[in-house]
Scaffold this motif. Structure first.
Motif, PDB file in Angstrom:
ATOM      1  N   LYS A  81     102.508  -9.897  11.974  1.00 40.58           N
ATOM      2  CA  LYS A  81     101.819  -9.407  13.183  1.00 40.58           C
ATOM      3  C   LYS A  81     100.505  -8.783  12.743  1.00 40.58           C
ATOM      4  N   ILE A  82     100.595  -7.973  11.646  1.00 42.36           N
ATOM      5  CA  ILE A  82      99.380  -7.317  11.152  1.00 42.36           C
ATOM      6  C   ILE A  82      98.380  -8.405  10.766  1.00 42.36           C
ATOM      7  N   LEU A  83      98.892  -9.408  10.009  1.00 34.54           N
ATOM      8  CA  LEU A  83      98.000 -10.472   9.537  1.00 34.54           C
ATOM      9  C   LEU A  83      97.414 -11.200  10.737  1.00 34.54           C
ATOM     10  N   PHE A  84      98.299 -11.435  11.774  1.00 36.64           N
ATOM     11  CA  PHE A  84      97.843 -12.164  12.975  1.00 36.64           C
ATOM     12  C   PHE A  84      96.638 -11.451  13.567  1.00 36.64           C
ATOM     13  N   ILE A  85      96.762 -10.127  13.731  1.00 36.49           N
ATOM     14  CA  ILE A  85      95.665  -9.375  14.363  1.00 36.49           C
ATOM     15  C   ILE A  85      94.407  -9.585  13.531  1.00 36.49           C
ATOM     16  N   ALA A  93      85.596 -14.118  15.196  1.00 34.76           N
ATOM     17  CA  ALA A  93      84.196 -14.182  14.756  1.00 34.76           C
ATOM     18  C   ALA A  93      83.740 -15.629  14.865  1.00 34.76           C
ATOM     19  N   ASN A  94      84.618 -16.554  14.415  1.00 30.72           N
ATOM     20  CA  ASN A  94      84.264 -17.983  14.520  1.00 30.72           C
ATOM     21  C   ASN A  94      84.298 -18.399  15.976  1.00 30.72           C
ATOM     22  N   ILE A  95      85.345 -17.954  16.645  1.00 29.93           N
ATOM     23  CA  ILE A  95      85.609 -18.473  17.984  1.00 29.93           C
ATOM     24  C   ILE A  95      84.616 -17.898  18.952  1.00 29.93           C
ATOM     25  N   ALA A  96      83.985 -16.774  18.507  1.00 30.00           N
ATOM     26  CA  ALA A  96      83.048 -16.119  19.424  1.00 30.00           C
ATOM     27  C   ALA A  96      82.154 -17.182  20.042  1.00 30.00           C
ATOM     28  N   GLN A  97      81.629 -18.066  19.125  1.00 31.87           N
ATOM     29  CA  GLN A  97      80.769 -19.103  19.668  1.00 31.87           C
ATOM     30  C   GLN A  97      81.578 -19.958  20.645  1.00 31.87           C
ATOM     31  N   THR A  98      82.720 -20.410  20.246  1.00 27.14           N
ATOM     32  CA  THR A  98      83.480 -21.302  21.143  1.00 27.14           C
ATOM     33  C   THR A  98      84.847 -20.672  21.370  1.00 27.14           C
ATOM     34  N   LYS A  99      84.964 -19.820  22.427  1.00 27.59           N
ATOM     35  CA  LYS A  99      86.231 -19.113  22.657  1.00 27.59           C
ATOM     36  C   LYS A  99      87.349 -20.163  22.695  1.00 27.59           C
ATOM     37  N   ASN A 100      88.403 -19.955  21.891  1.00 24.96           N
ATOM     38  CA  ASN A 100      89.402 -21.002  21.862  1.00 24.96           C
ATOM     39  C   ASN A 100      90.800 -20.422  21.951  1.00 24.96           C
ATOM     40  N   THR A 101      91.328 -20.417  23.142  1.00 25.51           N
ATOM     41  CA  THR A 101      92.654 -19.805  23.349  1.00 25.51           C
ATOM     42  C   THR A 101      93.744 -20.615  22.658  1.00 25.51           C
ATOM     43  N   VAL A 102      93.542 -21.933  22.532  1.00 33.22           N
ATOM     44  CA  VAL A 102      94.586 -22.728  21.874  1.00 33.22           C
ATOM     45  C   VAL A 102      94.708 -22.300  20.412  1.00 33.22           C
ATOM     46  N   VAL A 103      93.568 -22.105  19.760  1.00 30.79           N
ATOM     47  CA  VAL A 103      93.602 -21.674  18.351  1.00 30.79           C
ATOM     48  C   VAL A 103      94.280 -20.310  18.251  1.00 30.79           C
ATOM     49  N   GLU A 104      93.929 -19.422  19.148  1.00 29.28           N
ATOM     50  CA  GLU A 104      94.565 -18.080  19.135  1.00 29.28           C
ATOM     51  C   GLU A 104      96.071 -18.205  19.343  1.00 29.28           C
ATOM     52  N   LYS A 137      99.128 -17.036  16.945  1.00 30.08           N
ATOM     53  CA  LYS A 137     100.100 -16.057  17.469  1.00 30.08           C
ATOM     54  C   LYS A 137     101.524 -16.612  17.320  1.00 30.08           C
ATOM     55  N   GLU A 138     101.718 -17.872  17.762  1.00 26.60           N
ATOM     56  CA  GLU A 138     103.057 -18.469  17.709  1.00 26.60           C
ATOM     57  C   GLU A 138     103.538 -18.596  16.263  1.00 26.60           C
ATOM     58  N   ARG A 156     103.270 -20.639   5.961  1.00 26.25           N
ATOM     59  CA  ARG A 156     102.867 -20.281   7.320  1.00 26.25           C
ATOM     60  C   ARG A 156     101.367 -20.516   7.496  1.00 26.25           C
ATOM     61  N   SER A 157     100.632 -20.144   6.496  1.00 30.19           N
ATOM     62  CA  SER A 157      99.185 -20.365   6.545  1.00 30.19           C
ATOM     63  C   SER A 157      98.894 -21.867   6.632  1.00 30.19           C
ATOM     64  N   ASN A 158      99.675 -22.683   5.919  1.00 31.70           N
ATOM     65  CA  ASN A 158      99.484 -24.143   5.966  1.00 31.70           C
ATOM     66  C   ASN A 158      99.854 -24.710   7.328  1.00 31.70           C
ATOM     67  N   ALA A 159     100.880 -24.137   7.961  1.00 29.24           N
ATOM     68  CA  ALA A 159     101.270 -24.619   9.295  1.00 29.24           C
ATOM     69  C   ALA A 159     100.156 -24.318  10.300  1.00 29.24           C
ATOM     70  N   ILE A 160      99.546 -23.148  10.176  1.00 26.85           N
ATOM     71  CA  ILE A 160      98.428 -22.781  11.068  1.00 26.85           C
ATOM     72  C   ILE A 160      97.254 -23.732  10.833  1.00 26.85           C
ATOM     73  N   LEU A 161      96.900 -23.933   9.570  1.00 25.28           N
ATOM     74  CA  LEU A 161      95.786 -24.831   9.233  1.00 25.28           C
ATOM     75  C   LEU A 161      96.036 -26.226   9.807  1.00 25.28           C
ATOM     76  N   THR A 162      97.226 -26.755   9.561  1.00 24.76           N
ATOM     77  CA  THR A 162      97.542 -28.120  10.002  1.00 24.76           C
ATOM     78  C   THR A 162      97.497 -28.245  11.520  1.00 24.76           C
ATOM     79  N   ALA A 163      98.076 -27.245  12.216  1.00 20.30           N
ATOM     80  CA  ALA A 163      98.099 -27.298  13.689  1.00 20.30           C
ATOM     81  C   ALA A 163      96.678 -27.245  14.250  1.00 20.30           C
ATOM     82  N   ILE A 164      95.832 -26.400  13.665  1.00 24.71           N
ATOM     83  CA  ILE A 164      94.452 -26.289  14.169  1.00 24.71           C
ATOM     84  C   ILE A 164      93.673 -27.576  13.876  1.00 24.71           C
ATOM     85  N   LEU A 165      93.837 -28.134  12.685  1.00 20.67           N
ATOM     86  CA  LEU A 165      93.138 -29.390  12.362  1.00 20.67           C
ATOM     87  C   LEU A 165      93.591 -30.509  13.301  1.00 20.67           C
TER      88      LEU A 165
END
Ligand code: ZN
Length: 528
Positions: A17-21, A29-40, A44-45, A476-485
């Motif tokens: 949770k801490i890492l998520f925040i 910071a990245n998404i600021a340009q392109t707000k992306n709720t799916v990435v968030e 989170k999930e 977990r980090s790899n699952a996030i990377l893969t899902a976003i890609l």
């Protein structure tokens, strides 16, 4: 398997949770340009509701290693289909061939003379059984003879004995241990002596005129009781466990410590005796499958983003980091995408390939059987080198891969993307894993390459490749990377370019670099 591992999960959730925040804020910071709720939502999930530990427990502990043709492999195929169905994802097992069916049972190896000791070892995959009996016998080492005729003359002396076919290692300490504690001179001497010993052993084997397979069958024909090997993996207590070549007598692999003990007792004339009991079942030819699941695209259902990880493994351990971690990364990414991105623009398909270990057979079969999919691939993401977080991503030789992979990576939180070394256009690379089956067909397929965590010698194809070697934070980090890609590849308004870069001249041949050629799978395997 029951889900009862809440305590550690809760602890992990808080950490994540801490890492998520921090991820969201850095990401924003990245998404600021392109707000992306799916990435968030993906982050989170993945952080707050991870299924990785449960998937790993059910697969590695519950089902176990997934040798091609074994009942466990089929059990895993069915388990994955059930898991996907439970997440509301369409899934099926697609037959691509057949393989020699074999089921591993227990192995017992005991030294009975000059004293009694249980020896640490196991039967190699596909090893014949001892038909429920203990086979007792003395030991004999492959001799250093003049030539193949002398070897043939020596062969009758193996009758009723167990034949030791591996070199005795001069040390059971890995080099990093010597490096840390030995004097420079002593370490150099050890390495020099060892390579001289390795050369001598290679010569000893080659003078027999037989390769490993022919040697095993020749020893069997000459009446040997069994074959004893020791395939040390240059680490404390770790051996690589592959397949047996014998058809009637057992072939076992013994730990360095016990193999050296027996070897020295034989050499010193103490005439040690062992007893071997191997249980295993031949199952005849059995069908082999790829498990395929998909989240259908809405706007471009005929275009595909493919998540890829082979499902089979060797069976010395439970195939945790090869390729259990790649498998659960892709399953978790699919689960998350189905939950937070249920209507992708392009179809997101996952391939859990069979028989990668015997030559990319499952993925090659898929490429051969589905030209209509292959020609419409947007991108393939493959993971198959351990539990570590992804630190390398190459363009695999595709000239414009920088444009689209670079763009997609901008949506990946810095904590993750900042660790990744990219190389563009990169080279198509060899046949190291299933992405190669797609690259050879000209489809943009990429290897998500991990940080080592001593993969090469401690877990890759070894007897220590088990659940406890998984680093869940990295997976977990790899699952996030893969899902976003996958999300970004699905969303991208542009189709990916397949233009190939001009490959560098082959320094050895001076010939211009060649794009890898598509190869057919072995569809009927394991038969002599
Ligand atoms: Zn692998």
């Amino acid at each position: 398997m029951k889900e009862n591992r809440t305590s550690t999960l809760i602890l992990r959730k808080h950490t994540w949770k801490i890492l998520f925040i921090s991820l969201v804020f850095s990401g924003s910071a990245n998404i600021a340009q392109t707000k992306n709720t799916v990435v968030e939502s993906i982050i989170k999930e993945a952080s707050e509701n991870s299924k990785l530990e449960i998937l790993a427990h059910e697969l590695m502990d519950g089902i176990g290693p997934r040798l091609v043709g074994s009942p466990q492999m089929k059990e895993a195929n069915d388990w994955a289909v059930n898991k996907y169905s439970g997440w509301g994802i369409l899934a099926k097992n697609e037959k691509w061939g057949e393989w020699r069916g074999w089921e591993r049972g227990a192995s017992q190896i005991t030294m009975t003379s000059p004293r009694v000791k249980s020896l640490e070892g196991t039967a190699l995959a596909w090893s014949p059984s001892t038909k429920g009996k203990n086979v007792n016998g003395g030991l004999i080492i492959i001799p250093d003879v003049a030539d193949s005729i002398a070897f043939q003359n020596w062969l009758p002396s193996v009758k009723g004995k167990f034949v030791m076919v591996s070199m005795q290692q001069p040390t059971g300490r890995p080099d990093y241990n010597w490096e840390e504690f030995a004097t420079k001179e002593s370490f150099e001497n050890m390495k020099k002596e060892r390579s001289a010993q390795q050369d001598a052993w290679r010569k000893r084997i080659s003078k027999s005129g037989l390769n490993a397979k022919a040697m095993a069958l020749a020893l069997e024909k000459a009446g040997a009781a069994g074959i004893i090997a020791s395939n040390w993996s240059a680490g404390f207590g770790v051996n690589k466990i592959f397949g047996a070549n014998t058809m009637k007598i057992p072939t076992v692999d013994i730990a360095l410590e016990d193999y050296g003990l027996l070897y020295r007792l034989v050499e010193s004339g103490n005439n040690p005796k062992i007893s071997v009991k191997v249980d295993s079942k031949e199952k005849g030819m059995v069908p082999t499958f790829n498990t395929i699941a998909e989240i259908k695209g809405t706007e471009k259902p005929e275009e595909y983003v493919i998540l890829s990880a082979h499902f089979d493994s060797w069976d010395g351990g439970t195939g945790a980091t090869d390729n259990g971690t790649g498998t659960i990364t892709m399953m978790e990414a699919m689960r998350i995408l189905k939950k937070v991105y249920p209507n992708p623009k392009r179809t997101i398909l996952v391939g859990h390939w069979g028989s990668e270990e015997q030559g990319l057979n499952g993925s090659r079969a898929f490429v051969e059987d589905h030209p209509e999919i292959v020609k419409n691939i947007q991108a393939v993401f493959n993971q198959d080198n351990g539990t570590g977080r992804v630190v390398n991503l190459s363009g695999q030789g595709f000239l414009h891969s920088y444009n689209y992979l670079g763009k997609w990576l901008t949506q990946v939180p810095k904590e993750i993307s900042g660790q990744i070394q990219t190389s563009f256009p990169g080279s198509p690379g060899g046949g190291g894993s299933d992405f190669a089956s797609f690259v050879a067909a000209g489809a943009p397929a990429f290897s998500l390459s991990s940080l080592s965590w001593s993969y090469g010698n401690y877990t890759w194809h070894t007897n220590r490749d088990t659940y406890d070697k998984i680093v869940f934070d990295d997976v977990r980090s790899n699952a996030i990377l893969t899902a976003i890609l996958a999300y970004m590849a699905s969303e991208d308004p542009e189709r990916t370019s397949r233009e190939k870069s001009v490959l560098p001249v082959n320094s050895r041949t001076g010939e211009p670099g060649q794009w890898p050629v598509q190869r057919s799978p072995t569809r009927k395997g394991g038969v002599n």
